[in-house]
Design an enzyme around this catalytic site. Structure first.
Site, PDB file in Angstrom:
ATOM      1  N   GLU A   1       0.826  -1.297  -0.201  1.00  0.00           N
ATOM      2  CA  GLU A   1      -0.114   0.032  -0.134  1.00  0.00           C
ATOM      3  C   GLU A   1       0.529   1.113   0.011  1.00  0.00           C
ATOM      4  O   GLU A   1       1.996   1.154   0.086  1.00  0.00           O
ATOM      5  CB  GLU A   1      -0.818   0.075   1.338  1.00  0.00           C
ATOM      6  CG  GLU A   1      -0.644  -0.050   2.558  1.00  0.00           C
ATOM      7  CD  GLU A   1      -1.350   1.084   3.832  1.00  0.00           C
ATOM      8  OE1 GLU A   1      -1.819   1.799   3.441  1.00  0.00           O
ATOM      9  OE2 GLU A   1      -0.882  -0.473   4.490  1.00  0.00           O
TER      10      GLU A   1
ATOM     11  N   LYS B   1      -3.234  -1.846  15.813  1.00  0.00           N
ATOM     12  CA  LYS B   1      -2.420  -0.963  17.149  1.00  0.00           C
ATOM     13  C   LYS B   1      -4.145  -0.644  18.259  1.00  0.00           C
ATOM     14  O   LYS B   1      -4.464  -0.527  17.922  1.00  0.00           O
ATOM     15  CB  LYS B   1      -2.291   0.650  16.654  1.00  0.00           C
ATOM     16  CG  LYS B   1      -0.697   0.286  15.771  1.00  0.00           C
ATOM     17  CD  LYS B   1      -0.700   1.755  15.749  1.00  0.00           C
ATOM     18  CE  LYS B   1       0.731   1.870  15.120  1.00  0.00           C
ATOM     19  NZ  LYS B   1       0.747   2.383  13.211  1.00  0.00           N
TER      20      LYS B   1
HETATM   21  N1  PSU Z   1      -2.446   1.896  10.847  1.00  0.00           N
HETATM   22  C1  PSU Z   1      -1.549   1.443  10.619  1.00  0.00           C
HETATM   23  N2  PSU Z   1      -0.623   2.600   9.798  1.00  0.00           N
HETATM   24  C2  PSU Z   1      -0.900   2.811   8.543  1.00  0.00           C
HETATM   25  C3  PSU Z   1      -2.741   2.935   8.891  1.00  0.00           C
HETATM   26  C4  PSU Z   1      -3.328   2.251   9.594  1.00  0.00           C
HETATM   27  O1  PSU Z   1      -0.766   1.171  11.852  1.00  0.00           O
HETATM   28  O2  PSU Z   1      -0.442   3.357   7.905  1.00  0.00           O
HETATM   29  C5  PSU Z   1      -3.139   3.295   7.309  1.00  0.00           C
HETATM   30  C6  PSU Z   1      -3.570   2.556   6.147  1.00  0.00           C
HETATM   31  O3  PSU Z   1      -3.577   2.311   5.053  1.00  0.00           O
HETATM   32  C7  PSU Z   1      -4.982   1.648   6.938  1.00  0.00           C
HETATM   33  C8  PSU Z   1      -5.160   2.815   6.719  1.00  0.00           C
HETATM   34  O4  PSU Z   1      -5.539   0.677   5.365  1.00  0.00           O
HETATM   35  O5  PSU Z   1      -4.005   4.237   7.786  1.00  0.00           O
HETATM   36  C9  PSU Z   1      -7.477   3.112   7.882  1.00  0.00           C
HETATM   37  O6  PSU Z   1      -7.402   4.543   7.920  1.00  0.00           O
HETATM   38  P1  PSU Z   1      -8.916   4.749   8.258  1.00  0.00           P
HETATM   39  O7  PSU Z   1      -8.773   4.502  10.157  1.00  0.00           O
HETATM   40  O8  PSU Z   1      -9.033   6.014   8.373  1.00  0.00           O
HETATM   41  O9  PSU Z   1      -9.637   3.755   7.692  1.00  0.00           O
END
Ligand code: PSU
Ligand code: MN
Length: 321
Positions: free
Chosen positions: A44, A179
């Site tokens: 990603e 996390k």
């Molecule tokens: N959690 C992490 N590192 C990240 C992300 C999440 O520890 O880089 C990023 C990933 O791309 C994940 C996105 O798909 O954040 C999720 O965002 P949201 O919670 O806004 O859906």
């Protein structure tokens, strides 16, 4: 060009393939590997633009690609550049996304049509990386952490679109758990409802990204890449929609002390609430705060766990066939 059968009815197939040609751009190396049925691992780009600071983000992205090559697979870093869905970014494109950082739109499912129609750039989250991987015919994807159900979701309704995509798109996602900025218990409940198998690699417990333990049990423990490949092959042969989530604990020597990381997470959550951070800004805000509060140690762990996931994903990709 591969089609994307579960997004369209048979009648739409021919037309979809046309659109795929119009919007999907597979790099020559990735296209060749796919046409020869060689293993490919998707990666990603939000982790590059929003997940880590420059220049460590670019260095990590390139190291991850290198690790995948060393384990016999072809890396396909996924992003949206100039209105094209890219499966396989060049080094220059990775550098561009890394330098632009948070100025790149963080692109989830709801952003795709508009970004493409406008010819803009986007960093792909787990959601959009899964979508584009599936469009290109790539079935395995390595990352750091997934999005999930946020703490307090019973009032905010903040649930990552990543969970819906895992329910919808047949790609195996290898991560280090999630996390504890999230409510890990609710995240597992949601995945159970949506029928997404959650596998612990060599563990019965969901890893919590920086730490190997969360106190929550996973659905299945699998101990070898061969058994992971067999499970995914069966999933595909059954024609089941939705992905499979492999949670791979951070190597012991890089894991962080639980109380230290939890203090940083609680402080980050408190600040986010105080500042009224909402919507798609929440996760990047929390990630950056936790990194600041732990003085960069968490970044080191983050880099190592991504490399660890890339290794496992490449091993499985070589066995899936
Ligand atoms: N959690 C992490 N590192 C990240 C992300 C999440 O520890 O880089 C990023 C990933 O791309 C994940 C996105 O798909 O954040 C999720 O965002 P949201 O919670 O806004 O859906
Ligand atoms: Mn959200």
């Amino acid at each position: 060009m591969r089609n994307y059968p579960y997004l369209c009815t048979p009648k739409q197939d021919a037309q979809s393939i046309l659109y795929m040609n119009k919007y999907l751009s597979i790099s020559p190396e990735v296209a060749e590997a796919l046409s020869e049925h060689r293993p490919v691992v998707a990666l990603e780009s939000t982790i590059i633009s929003h997940g880590m600071p420059y220049p460590q983000n670019v260095e990590t992205a390139l190291m991850v690609e290198q690790t995948i090559r060393e384990h016999g697979a072809v890396p396909a870093t996924i992003a949206i550049i100039g209105g094209k869905l890219k499966a396989g970014c060049t080094k220059e494109e990775i550098e561009y996304l890394g330098k632009k950082g948070q100025a790149v739109t963080k692109a989830s499912r709801r952003d795709l049509s508009i970004l493409l129609a406008r010819g803009e750039d986007g960093a792909t989250t787990v959601t959009t990386t899964m979508m584009i991987a599936a469009m290109a015919g790539i079935s395995i994807f390595a990352t750091g952490g997934i999005g999930g159900v946020h703490r307090g979701a019973e009032t905010t309704m903040d649930i990552s679109a990543d969970l819906e995509e895992l329910a919808r798109t047949p790609v195996m996602v290898v991560c280090a758990g999630a996390k504890s900025i999230l409510d890990l218990g609710l995240t597992l409940e949601y995945l159970e409802t949506k029928g997404v198998p959650v596998i612990g690699y060599g563990t019965d417990e969901l890893p919590a990204f920086y730490t190997r333990h969360s106190g929550f049990k996973v659905d299945y423990r699998i101990d070898t890449p061969e058994a992971l490949a067999a499970a995914f092959r069966t999933h595909r042969e059954l024609g089941l929609s939705g992905g499979m989530l492999v949670t791979n604990p951070i190597p012991e020597q890089y894991s962080m002390p639980e109380d230290r990381i939890n203090r940083a997470i609680n402080e980050a959550l408190r600040e986010a609430a105080e500042k009224g951070i909402r919507g798609k800004a929440t996760t990047p805000f929390l990630l950056a705060k936790v990194k600041d509060l732990t003085g960069g140690d968490s970044l080191k762990s983050n880099i190592q766990l991504v490399l660890n996931n890339a290794r496992l994903a490449a091993q499985v990709a070589c066995l899936i066939g």
